[in-house]
Design a protein around this motif. Structure first.
Motif, PDB file in Angstrom:
ATOM      1  N   GLY A   1       0.857  -1.188   0.000  1.00 32.63           N
ATOM      2  CA  GLY A   1       0.000   0.000   0.000  1.00 32.63           C
ATOM      3  C   GLY A   1       0.883   1.223   0.000  1.00 32.63           C
ATOM      4  O   GLY A   1       2.045   1.129  -0.399  1.00 32.63           O
ATOM      5  N   PRO A   2       0.383   2.364   0.467  1.00 37.41           N
ATOM      6  CA  PRO A   2       1.217   3.575   0.499  1.00 37.41           C
ATOM      7  C   PRO A   2       2.555   3.298   1.201  1.00 37.41           C
ATOM      8  O   PRO A   2       2.574   2.910   2.371  1.00 37.41           O
ATOM      9  CB  PRO A   2       0.354   4.571   1.301  1.00 37.41           C
ATOM     10  N   MET A   3       3.637   3.489   0.470  1.00 36.99           N
ATOM     11  CA  MET A   3       4.927   3.038   0.972  1.00 36.99           C
ATOM     12  C   MET A   3       5.594   4.048   1.896  1.00 36.99           C
ATOM     13  O   MET A   3       5.620   5.250   1.632  1.00 36.99           O
ATOM     14  CB  MET A   3       5.862   2.741  -0.207  1.00 36.99           C
ATOM     15  N   HIS A   4       6.142   3.500   2.978  1.00 33.19           N
ATOM     16  CA  HIS A   4       6.964   4.216   3.950  1.00 33.19           C
ATOM     17  C   HIS A   4       8.364   3.599   3.907  1.00 33.19           C
ATOM     18  O   HIS A   4       8.538   2.529   3.334  1.00 33.19           O
ATOM     19  CB  HIS A   4       6.417   4.002   5.356  1.00 33.19           C
ATOM     20  N   TRP A   5       9.321   4.220   4.558  1.00 32.49           N
ATOM     21  CA  TRP A   5      10.580   3.527   4.845  1.00 32.49           C
ATOM     22  C   TRP A   5      10.534   3.070   6.298  1.00 32.49           C
ATOM     23  O   TRP A   5      10.602   3.896   7.216  1.00 32.49           O
ATOM     24  CB  TRP A   5      11.796   4.441   4.629  1.00 32.49           C
ATOM     25  N   GLY A   6      10.377   1.765   6.496  1.00 36.99           N
ATOM     26  CA  GLY A   6      10.575   1.193   7.816  1.00 36.99           C
ATOM     27  C   GLY A   6      12.062   1.241   8.126  1.00 36.99           C
ATOM     28  O   GLY A   6      12.881   1.543   7.261  1.00 36.99           O
ATOM     29  N   HIS A   7      12.425   0.949   9.365  1.00 34.43           N
ATOM     30  CA  HIS A   7      13.823   1.083   9.774  1.00 34.43           C
ATOM     31  C   HIS A   7      14.149   0.031  10.816  1.00 34.43           C
ATOM     32  O   HIS A   7      13.384  -0.166  11.763  1.00 34.43           O
ATOM     33  CB  HIS A   7      14.029   2.498  10.359  1.00 34.43           C
TER      34      HIS A   7
END
Ligand code: FRU
Length: 486
Positions: A49-55
């Motif tokens: 879905g709407p992409m984030h940068w996980g960390h």
């Protein structure tokens, strides 16, 4: 908590987010003793879905600690894949009072333009961190590389090119790679394109990487180009080219595709920045063909083990090799070795392995070239078969009877990989987690990564050979979980 660790199919020594969807590794950078792994992440569900940068961060690339999300979607769109660099000379000017900025270069994907202006959807943008990667600020001048009118225009991998004191960006542009350069990460100039007359074109090119390795004192540039679909065993896969790079153009020694991994589940792999001469890659351990459908409803996806990349020559032809990083030895548990073992029919290792966890490393060397297989099994009648077939000179992984395979019609298949080595003996390392195997044959010349979903944990282990195989040494090492509570 322990409930996460105990979830069915939860990888025990591969990073996977506690919850929800992960795809590509992003922004991999080593800084001040910490490995940072960012990743395509959808925190709201277990499908893309709407992409984030996980960390997530680690001191050893083996034990990971999930961190707060690093980058959220904004008015310019979702945060697609990209890289991060240590801007040692503060060329970007983001550093204040002598601070060294970490700079992330990523693709903005604007879903609002998808229908009307597909050729403007993707552009390249920056974010920087002045606290060693903990928090990130997006650059006010984004995007720094607007779209010139190419529908697929993404996944910037940036590195410093010392001879010309400039940054080089390797970008996936439809089914080509385009190189750009910049003095300051903000202003980019197109240098050249690669791919019109080279490589596989069965799908879109994504997530490229460019880095040098040394072979016999000579610098060899490696260009990795992920492709989806069009992989050797269907779906997404990683091809690579070897050649020269002069800061502007990549000249391949050969226009033929070579495959970094012949398994179905090593995609979008890229390498860490700032690790000196060491080149270490982590991939997404899934395949776009079925990534959304795998039977792990609480999360979906994981990364491969980190692999050191090198070169090996076979009959005057150079190949990329991948071997598991030595840091993984931290997980080694009880071990036994068998010497000079001849197997005709089957040899049951189950009692010796006492393998209730399903986690192990198997190292095996044969006396000659012969058919054999390694079989993981359980009481539910599931079998995962990893082997070598002499008549076709191929390695294979057969997951057709490995458990849950019905979620996608192409999942339950047998995958093959050519044996590239011409050595008179076979040696291999096999890493088994609860839901994956990674085969590194002939010192990493032929590599296969496959995921699988058994109905019960695989707790039986056999070596089989119909024709007979002479094994010089077989070493079984139990592996500990890397998820153990602190
Ligand atoms: C590769 C990819 C990239 C893109 C990202 C979106 O798996 O399609 O090209 O940036 O995933 O999540």
């Amino acid at each position: 908590g322990s409930t996460v660790l105990a979830q069915t199919h939860r990888p025990q020594f591969h990073f996977s987010p506690k919850a929800h969807w992960i795809n590509d590794p992003n922004g991999m950078v080593y800084y001040k003793g910490i490995y940072h792994l960012f990743y395509q992440y959808h925190p709201a569900s277990s499908v893309w879905g709407p992409m984030h940068w996980g960390h997530t961060t680690s001191k050893d690339m083996v034990h990971w600690q999930e961190q707060p999300i690093a980058l959220y979607p904004d008015s310019l769109g979702y945060i697609f894949s990209g890289s991060a660099v240590v801007d040692v000379n503060n060329t970007s000017g983001f550093g204040k009072n002598g601070q060294t900025p970490l700079v992330a270069i990523f693709t903005h994907h604007n879903p609002k333009l998808e229908k009307q202006k597909p050729e403007q959807v993707q552009s390249q943008s920056l974010a920087y961190s002045l606290d060693e990667g903990k928090t990130w600020t997006k650059y006010a001048g984004n995007p720094v590389l607007p779209n010139p009118g190419i529908t697929d225009f993404r996944d910037p991998k940036v590195r410093w090119f010392e001879p010309q004191k400039k940054w080089v960006m390797t970008l996936a542009t439809k089914d080509r790679v385009t190189f750009y350069s910049s003095p300051n990460l903000k202003n980019w100039t197109k240098e050249s394109e690669f791919g019109s007359d080279a490589g596989a074109h069965g799908g879109v090119w994504e997530c490229p990487d460019l880095f040098p390795l040394t072979h016999n004192g000579k610098k060899v540039w490696v260009l990795i180009v992920n492709i989806n679909p069009g992989g050797p065993n269907k779906g997404s896969a990683a091809q690579y080219f070897l050649g020269d790079f002069d800061g502007k153009m990549f000249k391949a020694y050969s226009k033929e595709t070579k495959w970094m991994d012949f398994g179905a589940d090593n995609y979008a792999g890229v390498t860490f920045a700032n690790t000196g001469d060491r080149v270490t890659l982590i991939g997404w351990m899934s395949n776009w063909q079925y990534a959304r459908d795998v039977p792990t409803p609480n999360w979906r996806g994981a990364t491969t083990v980190p692999r050191d990349l090198g070169l090996q020559e076979v009959d005057k032809e150079l190949y990329l090799t991948s071997t598991p990083v030595k840091e993984l030895n931290a997980l080694d548990g009880q071990r036994f070795s068998l010497k000079n073992l001849t197997v005709k029919g089957q040899y049951d290792l189950t009692a010796k392995a006492n393998n209730e966890t399903g986690l192990f490393k198997l190292e095996l060397a044969t006396k000659s070239i012969a058919d054999f297989s390694i079989v993981l099994a359980n009481e539910a009648g599931n079998e995962l078969v990893i082997g070598y077939d002499k008549s076709t000179n191929t390695y294979y992984i057969d997951r057709s009877r490995s458990g849950k395979v019905e979620f996608e019609k192409g999942f339950g298949e047998r995958h093959t990989a050519p044996r590239l080595s011409t050595d008179a003996t076979i040696s291999l390392t096999l890493l088994a987690d609860v839901a994956s195997v990674e085969l590194f044959a002939d010192k990493g010349l032929t590599v296969m990564t496959d995921i699988f979903f058994p109905d019960k944990p695989m707790n039986k282990l056999f070596v089989k050979s119909a024709t007979g195989v002479s094994i010089t040494t077989l070493t079984y090492t139990k592996l500990k979980s890397a998820l153990a509570e602190k």
